[in-house]
Design a protein around this motif. Sequence first.
Motif, PDB file in Angstrom:
ATOM      1  N   TRP A   3       0.818  -1.214   0.000  1.00 45.05           N
ATOM      2  CA  TRP A   3       0.000   0.000   0.000  1.00 45.05           C
ATOM      3  C   TRP A   3       0.850   1.261   0.000  1.00 45.05           C
ATOM      4  CZ3 TRP A   3      -4.892  -1.485  -0.787  1.00 45.05           C
ATOM      5  CH2 TRP A   3      -5.226  -2.796  -0.409  1.00 45.05           C
ATOM      6  N   SER A   4       1.839   1.312   0.890  1.00 48.36           N
ATOM      7  CA  SER A   4       2.674   2.513   0.965  1.00 48.36           C
ATOM      8  C   SER A   4       3.669   2.583  -0.191  1.00 48.36           C
ATOM      9  CB  SER A   4       3.427   2.549   2.307  1.00 48.36           C
ATOM     10  OG  SER A   4       4.272   1.426   2.453  1.00 48.36           O
ATOM     11  N   ARG A   5       4.196   1.452  -0.606  1.00 53.16           N
ATOM     12  CA  ARG A   5       5.208   1.453  -1.668  1.00 53.16           C
ATOM     13  C   ARG A   5       4.618   1.814  -3.035  1.00 53.16           C
ATOM     14  NH1 ARG A   5       9.645  -3.362  -0.617  1.00 53.16           N
ATOM     15  NH2 ARG A   5      10.279  -2.690   1.482  1.00 53.16           N
ATOM     16  N   THR A   6       3.351   1.574  -3.232  1.00 55.40           N
ATOM     17  CA  THR A   6       2.725   1.930  -4.505  1.00 55.40           C
ATOM     18  C   THR A   6       2.109   3.330  -4.487  1.00 55.40           C
ATOM     19  OG1 THR A   6       0.651   0.881  -3.808  1.00 55.40           O
ATOM     20  CG2 THR A   6       2.200  -0.464  -5.108  1.00 55.40           C
ATOM     21  N   GLY A   7       2.050   3.962  -3.320  1.00 54.50           N
ATOM     22  CA  GLY A   7       1.433   5.279  -3.227  1.00 54.50           C
ATOM     23  C   GLY A   7      -0.080   5.233  -3.257  1.00 54.50           C
ATOM     24  N   TYR A   8      -0.641   4.161  -2.707  1.00 57.82           N
ATOM     25  CA  TYR A   8      -2.091   3.938  -2.780  1.00 57.82           C
ATOM     26  C   TYR A   8      -2.888   5.049  -2.092  1.00 57.82           C
ATOM     27  CZ  TYR A   8      -6.627   1.823  -1.691  1.00 57.82           C
ATOM     28  OH  TYR A   8      -7.971   1.585  -1.549  1.00 57.82           O
ATOM     29  N   ALA A   9      -2.519   5.417  -0.882  1.00 55.46           N
ATOM     30  CA  ALA A   9      -3.328   6.374  -0.114  1.00 55.46           C
ATOM     31  C   ALA A   9      -3.455   7.708  -0.842  1.00 55.46           C
ATOM     32  CB  ALA A   9      -2.719   6.574   1.275  1.00 55.46           C
ATOM     33  N   GLU A  10      -2.361   8.191  -1.415  1.00 54.71           N
ATOM     34  CA  GLU A  10      -2.407   9.455  -2.139  1.00 54.71           C
ATOM     35  C   GLU A  10      -3.271   9.335  -3.392  1.00 54.71           C
ATOM     36  OE1 GLU A  10      -1.769  13.377  -3.377  1.00 54.71           O
ATOM     37  OE2 GLU A  10      -1.694  12.373  -1.431  1.00 54.71           O
ATOM     38  N   ALA A  11      -3.203   8.180  -4.066  1.00 60.45           N
ATOM     39  CA  ALA A  11      -4.026   7.966  -5.259  1.00 60.45           C
ATOM     40  C   ALA A  11      -5.504   7.982  -4.904  1.00 60.45           C
ATOM     41  CB  ALA A  11      -3.650   6.647  -5.918  1.00 60.45           C
ATOM     42  N   VAL A  12      -5.867   7.367  -3.789  1.00 58.93           N
ATOM     43  CA  VAL A  12      -7.267   7.378  -3.351  1.00 58.93           C
ATOM     44  C   VAL A  12      -7.696   8.795  -2.994  1.00 58.93           C
ATOM     45  CG1 VAL A  12      -8.822   6.637  -1.493  1.00 58.93           C
ATOM     46  CG2 VAL A  12      -7.310   4.978  -2.592  1.00 58.93           C
ATOM     47  N   ARG A  13      -6.838   9.526  -2.305  1.00 58.30           N
ATOM     48  CA  ARG A  13      -7.177  10.903  -1.917  1.00 58.30           C
ATOM     49  C   ARG A  13      -7.468  11.751  -3.151  1.00 58.30           C
ATOM     50  NH1 ARG A  13      -5.441  15.744  -1.858  1.00 58.30           N
ATOM     51  NH2 ARG A  13      -3.490  15.202  -2.927  1.00 58.30           N
ATOM     52  N   ARG A  14      -6.632  11.626  -4.167  1.00 56.60           N
ATOM     53  CA  ARG A  14      -6.814  12.420  -5.382  1.00 56.60           C
ATOM     54  C   ARG A  14      -8.097  12.042  -6.105  1.00 56.60           C
ATOM     55  NH1 ARG A  14      -0.748  12.513  -8.133  1.00 56.60           N
ATOM     56  NH2 ARG A  14       0.254  13.796  -6.513  1.00 56.60           N
ATOM     57  N   GLN A  15      -8.361  10.732  -6.211  1.00 63.79           N
ATOM     58  CA  GLN A  15      -9.567  10.308  -6.919  1.00 63.79           C
ATOM     59  C   GLN A  15     -10.824  10.690  -6.147  1.00 63.79           C
ATOM     60  OE1 GLN A  15      -9.620   9.185  -9.976  1.00 63.79           O
ATOM     61  NE2 GLN A  15     -11.862   9.087  -9.962  1.00 63.79           N
ATOM     62  N   ALA A  16     -10.774  10.578  -4.822  1.00 60.29           N
ATOM     63  CA  ALA A  16     -11.928  10.942  -4.003  1.00 60.29           C
ATOM     64  C   ALA A  16     -12.257  12.419  -4.128  1.00 60.29           C
ATOM     65  CB  ALA A  16     -11.666  10.574  -2.542  1.00 60.29           C
ATOM     66  N   ALA A  17     -11.236  13.241  -4.359  1.00 60.63           N
ATOM     67  CA  ALA A  17     -11.473  14.671  -4.532  1.00 60.63           C
ATOM     68  C   ALA A  17     -12.258  14.955  -5.798  1.00 60.63           C
ATOM     69  CB  ALA A  17     -10.135  15.414  -4.566  1.00 60.63           C
ATOM     70  N   HIS A  18     -12.174  14.045  -6.768  1.00 60.78           N
ATOM     71  CA  HIS A  18     -12.888  14.218  -8.030  1.00 60.78           C
ATOM     72  C   HIS A  18     -14.284  13.607  -7.998  1.00 60.78           C
ATOM     73  CE1 HIS A  18      -9.634  15.983 -10.368  1.00 60.78           C
ATOM     74  NE2 HIS A  18      -8.806  15.087  -9.869  1.00 60.78           N
ATOM     75  N   ASP A  19     -14.497  12.568  -7.190  1.00 57.47           N
ATOM     76  CA  ASP A  19     -15.798  11.877  -7.229  1.00 57.47           C
ATOM     77  C   ASP A  19     -16.614  12.051  -5.952  1.00 57.47           C
ATOM     78  OD1 ASP A  19     -14.774  10.074  -5.336  1.00 57.47           O
ATOM     79  OD2 ASP A  19     -14.389   8.496  -6.799  1.00 57.47           O
ATOM     80  N   GLY A  20     -16.252  13.045  -5.148  1.00 59.44           N
ATOM     81  CA  GLY A  20     -17.048  13.354  -3.970  1.00 59.44           C
ATOM     82  C   GLY A  20     -16.896  12.362  -2.839  1.00 59.44           C
ATOM     83  N   GLY A  21     -15.779  11.651  -2.799  1.00 55.82           N
ATOM     84  CA  GLY A  21     -15.528  10.726  -1.701  1.00 55.82           C
ATOM     85  C   GLY A  21     -16.029   9.318  -1.925  1.00 55.82           C
ATOM     86  N   LEU A  22     -16.495   9.021  -3.135  1.00 56.02           N
ATOM     87  CA  LEU A  22     -16.947   7.647  -3.403  1.00 56.02           C
ATOM     88  C   LEU A  22     -15.768   6.670  -3.380  1.00 56.02           C
ATOM     89  CD1 LEU A  22     -19.535   8.320  -6.248  1.00 56.02           C
ATOM     90  CD2 LEU A  22     -20.008   7.721  -3.857  1.00 56.02           C
ATOM     91  N   THR A  23     -14.653   7.077  -3.989  1.00 59.95           N
ATOM     92  CA  THR A  23     -13.450   6.252  -3.932  1.00 59.95           C
ATOM     93  C   THR A  23     -12.926   6.234  -2.503  1.00 59.95           C
ATOM     94  OG1 THR A  23     -12.837   6.694  -6.220  1.00 59.95           O
ATOM     95  CG2 THR A  23     -11.069   6.022  -4.729  1.00 59.95           C
TER      96      THR A  23
END
Length: 228
Positions: A104-124
């Motif tokens: 999770w940390s080595r792939t940068g998962y948390a930041e990717a989710v944060r960015r996508q959630a900012a676009h879809d209103g928190g669905l991701t």
Amino acid sequence: MSTYVLIHGAGDVGWYWHLVGAELRARGHDVVAPDLPADDDALTLDDYADAVVEAVGDRRGLVVVGQSFGAFTAPLVAVRRPVDELVLVAGMVPAPGESPDEWWSRTGYAEAVRRQAAHDGGLTGSDDPYAAFYHDVPRTLADEAMSKERAHPSAAASAQPWPLEAWPDVPTRYVLCTEDRFFPPDFLRRVVRERLGVVPEEIAASHAVALSRPVELARMLTGGRSDR
């Protein structure tokens, strides 16, 4: 005829694949979709791979498919038995020596989710499984899926460094779900490019694609041919 070995993801059972399995059998293929061991925190990734090999028995012409966390197990099967093809479906592509916990940390998962959630209103990344995992799955089917959840993988498997030194020398494909709210599509495109060096095949579906788009997924797994 091929034998499709369908490996489920975390918390799941072989039932997850039942609709895809029916489609594959209708096309003349054999299907093995085992319930991997659960409720035992001492079990390792190797134990999961051994369980798959045992379920396969002496079948040949294997196409091994790993969904989500199952992508940590599928390549281990490919070094235990001759395999014609590996297919990852919304899979966590492991790197040599990297544990699932580290992925999770080595792939940068948390930041990717944060960015996508900012676009879809928190669905991701939502805590609501109907929003994050099953948004395109019929409600009764989603309810049944959640009723089957188990304690898998174990703490030991999650902490175990992935034991292979390199990806198996087996033709490998990746199926990416463009409506996945658990693994953001752009995130996976990058991970797949960096770790497998392939361009993923894409399907408009959620993370639970085997339940929401079984016909389309079966067609992708077989390359659209009834004789494959």
